[in-house]
Motif scaffolding. Structure first.
Motif, PDB file in Angstrom:
ATOM      1  N   SER A  70       3.401  11.850  -6.818  1.00 49.84           N
ATOM      2  CA  SER A  70       2.484  10.720  -6.897  1.00 49.84           C
ATOM      3  C   SER A  70       1.345  10.953  -5.912  1.00 49.84           C
ATOM      4  N   LEU A  71       0.122  10.842  -6.407  1.00 45.34           N
ATOM      5  CA  LEU A  71      -1.033  11.039  -5.540  1.00 45.34           C
ATOM      6  C   LEU A  71      -1.923   9.805  -5.560  1.00 45.34           C
ATOM      7  N   PRO A  72      -2.556   9.509  -4.455  1.00 49.43           N
ATOM      8  CA  PRO A  72      -2.320  10.117  -3.150  1.00 49.43           C
ATOM      9  C   PRO A  72      -1.013   9.607  -2.534  1.00 49.43           C
ATOM     10  N   THR A  73      -0.432  10.447  -1.724  1.00 55.15           N
ATOM     11  CA  THR A  73       0.700  10.064  -0.884  1.00 55.15           C
ATOM     12  C   THR A  73       0.286  10.361   0.546  1.00 55.15           C
ATOM     13  N   ILE A  74       0.408   9.379   1.406  1.00 57.00           N
ATOM     14  CA  ILE A  74       0.076   9.547   2.820  1.00 57.00           C
ATOM     15  C   ILE A  74       1.357   9.366   3.612  1.00 57.00           C
ATOM     16  N   ILE A  75       1.634  10.324   4.480  1.00 57.40           N
ATOM     17  CA  ILE A  75       2.825  10.248   5.316  1.00 57.40           C
ATOM     18  C   ILE A  75       2.371  10.131   6.768  1.00 57.40           C
TER      19      ILE A  75
END
Length: 104
Positions: A70-75
């Motif tokens: 899944s984009l965007p994914t921010i960690i």
């Protein structure tokens, strides 16, 4: 290693050239003055994950135990390397700022 020695949290931003919400995040969220200022205390990592079946994408999903691409994914990780927050999809500057400030 840079985060641990510098005592800084880490921000991983995943994206792809075709991802409209990734571009929207760049244009509206990351470019907001308050978010840009807050991001200076993080070690930033911008990771291109162009396709689901790419080895880099599969390694990323496995490493962070994510069930789907899944984009965007921010960690957001603390300076000890522990995941503190995972954000899926577009968020506005106000929400991003709030979530970034919660990570030490």
């Amino acid at each position: 290693a840079e985060a641990r020695t510098g005592g800084k949290p880490v921000l991983i931003d995943t994206w792809a050239t075709w991802c409209a919400n990734c571009h929207k995040l760049d244009k509206h969220t990351w470019s907001a003055d308050a978010v840009a200022a807050e991001s200076t205390r993080f070690v930033p990592v911008k990771l291109q994950l162009e396709t689901n079946d790419a080895p880099q994408t599969q390694e990323f999903l496995k490493h962070f135990a994510l069930k789907q691409y899944s984009l965007p994914t921010i960690i957001l990780m603390d300076s000890g390397g522990r995941v503190r927050d995972i954000i899926f999809g577009y968020v506005d500057a106000e929400e991003m700022l709030s979530r970034m400030r919660a990570v030490s």
